[in-house]
Design a protein around this motif. Structure first.
Motif, PDB file in Angstrom:
ATOM      1  N   PHE A 234       0.834  -1.202   0.000  1.00  0.00           N
ATOM      2  CA  PHE A 234       0.000   0.000   0.000  1.00  0.00           C
ATOM      3  C   PHE A 234       0.869   1.253   0.000  1.00  0.00           C
ATOM      4  O   PHE A 234       0.525   2.267  -0.632  1.00  0.00           O
ATOM      5  CB  PHE A 234      -0.925  -0.012   1.219  1.00  0.00           C
ATOM      6  N   SER A 235       2.010   1.199   0.692  1.00  0.00           N
ATOM      7  CA  SER A 235       2.932   2.328   0.703  1.00  0.00           C
ATOM      8  C   SER A 235       3.465   2.612  -0.701  1.00  0.00           C
ATOM      9  O   SER A 235       3.518   3.765  -1.150  1.00  0.00           O
ATOM     10  CB  SER A 235       4.099   2.053   1.666  1.00  0.00           C
ATOM     11  N   VAL A 236       3.862   1.550  -1.392  1.00  0.00           N
ATOM     12  CA  VAL A 236       4.336   1.707  -2.777  1.00  0.00           C
ATOM     13  C   VAL A 236       3.220   2.267  -3.658  1.00  0.00           C
ATOM     14  O   VAL A 236       3.449   3.129  -4.511  1.00  0.00           O
ATOM     15  CB  VAL A 236       4.840   0.358  -3.320  1.00  0.00           C
ATOM     16  N   HIS A 237       2.009   1.777  -3.439  1.00  0.00           N
ATOM     17  CA  HIS A 237       0.845   2.247  -4.204  1.00  0.00           C
ATOM     18  C   HIS A 237       0.642   3.751  -4.059  1.00  0.00           C
ATOM     19  O   HIS A 237       0.239   4.431  -5.018  1.00  0.00           O
ATOM     20  CB  HIS A 237      -0.401   1.499  -3.729  1.00  0.00           C
ATOM     21  N   LEU A 238       0.964   4.280  -2.866  1.00  0.00           N
ATOM     22  CA  LEU A 238       0.801   5.718  -2.616  1.00  0.00           C
ATOM     23  C   LEU A 238       2.076   6.510  -2.927  1.00  0.00           C
ATOM     24  O   LEU A 238       2.122   7.717  -2.695  1.00  0.00           O
ATOM     25  CB  LEU A 238       0.396   5.953  -1.159  1.00  0.00           C
ATOM     26  N   GLY A 239       3.109   5.835  -3.441  1.00  0.00           N
ATOM     27  CA  GLY A 239       4.330   6.522  -3.846  1.00  0.00           C
ATOM     28  C   GLY A 239       5.331   6.753  -2.734  1.00  0.00           C
ATOM     29  O   GLY A 239       6.184   7.636  -2.831  1.00  0.00           O
ATOM     30  N   ILE A 240       5.254   5.968  -1.651  1.00  0.00           N
ATOM     31  CA  ILE A 240       6.184   6.103  -0.535  1.00  0.00           C
ATOM     32  C   ILE A 240       7.334   5.120  -0.750  1.00  0.00           C
ATOM     33  O   ILE A 240       7.135   3.910  -0.779  1.00  0.00           O
ATOM     34  CB  ILE A 240       5.485   5.808   0.808  1.00  0.00           C
ATOM     35  N   GLN A 241       8.556   5.648  -0.895  1.00  0.00           N
ATOM     36  CA  GLN A 241       9.697   4.807  -1.250  1.00  0.00           C
ATOM     37  C   GLN A 241      10.133   3.905  -0.101  1.00  0.00           C
ATOM     38  O   GLN A 241      10.402   2.718  -0.296  1.00  0.00           O
ATOM     39  CB  GLN A 241      10.873   5.679  -1.688  1.00  0.00           C
ATOM     40  N   ASN A 242      10.226   4.457   1.112  1.00  0.00           N
ATOM     41  CA  ASN A 242      10.656   3.676   2.279  1.00  0.00           C
ATOM     42  C   ASN A 242       9.464   2.917   2.843  1.00  0.00           C
ATOM     43  O   ASN A 242       8.589   3.488   3.498  1.00  0.00           O
ATOM     44  CB  ASN A 242      11.256   4.597   3.349  1.00  0.00           C
ATOM     45  N   LYS A 243       9.428   1.615   2.607  1.00  0.00           N
ATOM     46  CA  LYS A 243       8.279   0.808   3.025  1.00  0.00           C
ATOM     47  C   LYS A 243       8.223   0.620   4.547  1.00  0.00           C
ATOM     48  O   LYS A 243       7.231   0.126   5.077  1.00  0.00           O
ATOM     49  CB  LYS A 243       8.328  -0.556   2.330  1.00  0.00           C
ATOM     50  N   GLY A 244       9.284   1.028   5.241  1.00  0.00           N
ATOM     51  CA  GLY A 244       9.284   0.922   6.699  1.00  0.00           C
ATOM     52  C   GLY A 244       8.800   2.171   7.395  1.00  0.00           C
ATOM     53  O   GLY A 244       8.702   2.202   8.625  1.00  0.00           O
ATOM     54  N   LEU A 245       8.452   3.221   6.624  1.00  0.00           N
ATOM     55  CA  LEU A 245       8.066   4.496   7.223  1.00  0.00           C
ATOM     56  C   LEU A 245       6.802   4.379   8.057  1.00  0.00           C
ATOM     57  O   LEU A 245       6.724   4.902   9.175  1.00  0.00           O
ATOM     58  CB  LEU A 245       7.879   5.548   6.130  1.00  0.00           C
ATOM     59  N   PHE A 246       5.786   3.699   7.542  1.00  0.00           N
ATOM     60  CA  PHE A 246       4.541   3.531   8.293  1.00  0.00           C
ATOM     61  C   PHE A 246       4.818   2.832   9.625  1.00  0.00           C
ATOM     62  O   PHE A 246       4.304   3.235  10.673  1.00  0.00           O
ATOM     63  CB  PHE A 246       3.540   2.709   7.470  1.00  0.00           C
ATOM     64  N   ALA A 248       7.604   2.748  11.350  1.00  0.00           N
ATOM     65  CA  ALA A 248       8.323   3.630  12.265  1.00  0.00           C
ATOM     66  C   ALA A 248       7.378   4.638  12.907  1.00  0.00           C
ATOM     67  O   ALA A 248       7.427   4.874  14.118  1.00  0.00           O
ATOM     68  CB  ALA A 248       9.440   4.360  11.511  1.00  0.00           C
ATOM     69  N   VAL A 249       6.480   5.230  12.108  1.00  0.00           N
ATOM     70  CA  VAL A 249       5.553   6.239  12.629  1.00  0.00           C
ATOM     71  C   VAL A 249       4.583   5.631  13.625  1.00  0.00           C
ATOM     72  O   VAL A 249       4.354   6.183  14.710  1.00  0.00           O
ATOM     73  CB  VAL A 249       4.785   6.916  11.476  1.00  0.00           C
ATOM     74  N   PHE A 250       3.989   4.472  13.290  1.00  0.00           N
ATOM     75  CA  PHE A 250       3.010   3.908  14.211  1.00  0.00           C
ATOM     76  C   PHE A 250       3.669   3.449  15.505  1.00  0.00           C
ATOM     77  O   PHE A 250       3.091   3.555  16.597  1.00  0.00           O
ATOM     78  CB  PHE A 250       2.202   2.789  13.543  1.00  0.00           C
ATOM     79  N   THR A 251       4.899   2.953  15.423  1.00  0.00           N
ATOM     80  CA  THR A 251       5.561   2.487  16.635  1.00  0.00           C
ATOM     81  C   THR A 251       5.961   3.654  17.523  1.00  0.00           C
ATOM     82  O   THR A 251       5.783   3.605  18.746  1.00  0.00           O
ATOM     83  CB  THR A 251       6.795   1.650  16.292  1.00  0.00           C
ATOM     84  N   ILE A 252       6.491   4.712  16.928  1.00  0.00           N
ATOM     85  CA  ILE A 252       6.860   5.898  17.702  1.00  0.00           C
ATOM     86  C   ILE A 252       5.626   6.501  18.371  1.00  0.00           C
ATOM     87  O   ILE A 252       5.677   6.922  19.533  1.00  0.00           O
ATOM     88  CB  ILE A 252       7.555   6.926  16.796  1.00  0.00           C
ATOM     89  N   SER A 253       4.510   6.516  17.670  1.00  0.00           N
ATOM     90  CA  SER A 253       3.287   7.096  18.237  1.00  0.00           C
ATOM     91  C   SER A 253       2.763   6.279  19.416  1.00  0.00           C
ATOM     92  O   SER A 253       1.993   6.787  20.241  1.00  0.00           O
ATOM     93  CB  SER A 253       2.202   7.199  17.161  1.00  0.00           C
ATOM     94  N   SER A 254       3.175   5.019  19.497  1.00  0.00           N
ATOM     95  CA  SER A 254       2.703   4.169  20.591  1.00  0.00           C
ATOM     96  C   SER A 254       3.557   4.293  21.849  1.00  0.00           C
ATOM     97  O   SER A 254       3.166   3.793  22.916  1.00  0.00           O
ATOM     98  CB  SER A 254       2.688   2.697  20.142  1.00  0.00           C
ATOM     99  N   LEU A 255       4.707   4.955  21.735  1.00  0.00           N
ATOM    100  CA  LEU A 255       5.669   4.927  22.837  1.00  0.00           C
ATOM    101  C   LEU A 255       5.150   5.605  24.099  1.00  0.00           C
ATOM    102  O   LEU A 255       5.035   5.007  25.160  1.00  0.00           O
ATOM    103  CB  LEU A 255       6.986   5.566  22.391  1.00  0.00           C
TER     104      LEU A 255
END
Length: 398
Positions: A234-246, A248-255
């Motif tokens: 889905f990340s690639v579908h939306l043009g996001i190159q780093n597939k780990g970005l989602f 990283a963001v969701f994990t940081i938001s859970s901290l």
């Protein structure tokens, strides 16, 4: 007010550091695995990347729970981290579809053992009044590993060949083991390891006292399996190159919310916190389903991370609340069986619904939202003491 001793001991902090390294080890490779499998001609098997991993983890839980209660928490943790090390070294050597799928099954034994030992160890050394808060802090370090792993893995994969990523994963697991060796065992009455310990009786597989929180966890983590399987595409579908970005963001938001959720559940109870968590999970899945840009997807990652950060330590504390001390490992293993089943089934179902067709993204995430909605409805019928309300249609799990 009765004095509650601090749980910030050297052993607790070392356990948190080891947990960080362990979760970094196996999570750093996840975002790159769908493309790696496709490069070997196994694109149709993407759903098995997570499901095989969770299958072996789930199958090993009854054994890890029993062994944690019999031979000790630390040996169980070390064995799981050792599996991560071995798997990391073997991925470059078994670079074909069959070998890859075998390694995903083997790799799952790592999370079938180490998290069970970690949770039991924390429960052993933490006073009841601080249980939710301490588990929130420990899970915060696990989440940091889950955030750092994909981010580092994504960077390594863009700079060096993917084999370097697997070797880094193995090296990180070794560091985790070196720390675990330093810890003091908390199980008082230990037995020697023997073949008889691997013979499970029916009552040793599932701890009935914790069925309700385990079902709630299963329904919530279905979304996790969906995210792990589908978000890279889905990340690639939306043009996001780093597939780990989602990730990283969701994990940081859970901290940060993990500490708040754990402390809140200590004060007001596990059920109210989990009701809020399940509702946020529903909102997160719906938001992902309708995301049409990078910003919307990352906003949904924040919602998803908030839900995960709330339910993870709260369910673990709830399970320990309901369990007997002598069967603590078994109770936590039951919880993790539900965890792996939810993630694995979520991965299989989402992979089947997606079928590599972008128009199916919408259906995949709305299905996950339905499972989280079911968790919320179930929690509405739960008592404050963690059991179902007594009525003719509700089973008694006490």
């Amino acid at each position: 007010m009765r004095f509650v001793p601090s749980f910030l001991t050297v052993d607790f902090l070392l356990l948190c550091l080891s947990s960080f390294l362990f979760f970094s080890s196996f999570n750093m490779i996840i975002p790159e695995l769908p493309a790696y499998l496709s490069s070997m001609g196994g694109g149709d098997y993407k759903g098995f990347i997570i499901s095989l991993f969770t299958l072996s983890a789930g199958l090993s839980r009854p054994f890890s729970g029993k062994l944690a209660d019999k031979i000790g928490r630390i040996p169980v943790m070390i064995f799981g981290a050792s599996v991560c090390f071995v798997a990391g070294l073997l991925y470059p050597l078994l670079a074909f579809v069959g070998g890859f799928l075998f390694l995903r099954f083997l790799h799952g034994f790592s999370t079938g053992f180490t998290p069970t030992g970690i949770s039991a160890y924390v429960a052993d050394i933490i006073p009841f009044q601080k249980r939710g808060e301490a588990m929130g802090l420990q899970s915060l370090f696990s989440s940091l590993g889950m955030a750092a792993g994909p981010a580092i893995g994504g960077w390594i994969a863009t700079v060096w060949p993917i084999d370097y990523l697997f070797y880094t994963s193995a090296f990180t697991a070794i560091l985790s083991i070196l720390i675990l060796i330093r810890l003091k065992e908390t199980l008082q009455e230990k037995e020697k390891l023997s073949l008889s310990l691997f013979k499970l009786k029916k009552e040793e597989i599932i701890e009935k006292r914790v069925i309700l929180p385990s079902i709630v966890l299963f329904l919530c983590v279905f979304s996790f399996g969906t995210v792990l399987t589908i978000i890279p595409d889905f990340s690639v579908h939306l043009g996001i190159q780093n597939k780990g970005l989602f990730f990283a963001v969701f994990t940081i938001s859970s901290l940060g919310i993990r500490l708040l959720a754990g402390r809140t559940s200590d004060r007001f109870g596990r059920i109210p916190v989990l009701r809020v968590a399940s509702l946020i999970m529903v909102l997160a899945m719906i938001t992902i389903a309708f995301s049409d840009s990078k910003n919307w997807l990352l906003f949904s990652a924040v919602l998803f991370g908030s839900a995960v950060g709330m339910y993870s330590p709260t369910v673990a504390a709830w399970v320990v609340d309901l369990s007997l001390d002598k069967f603590r490992g078994r109770a936590l293993a039951t919880m993790y069986i539900a965890l792996e089943a939810g993630i694995g089934i979520g991965a299989i179902v989402s992979g089947f619904l997606f079928s590599n067709q972008p128009e199916n993204f919408y259906l995949v995430f709305l299905t996950a939202a339905g499972f989280a909605t079911t968790a919320f409805i179930l929690l509405l019928f739960a008592e404050k003491n963690g059991t179902l309300k007594k009525n003719p249609n509700a089973p008694n799990i006490q």
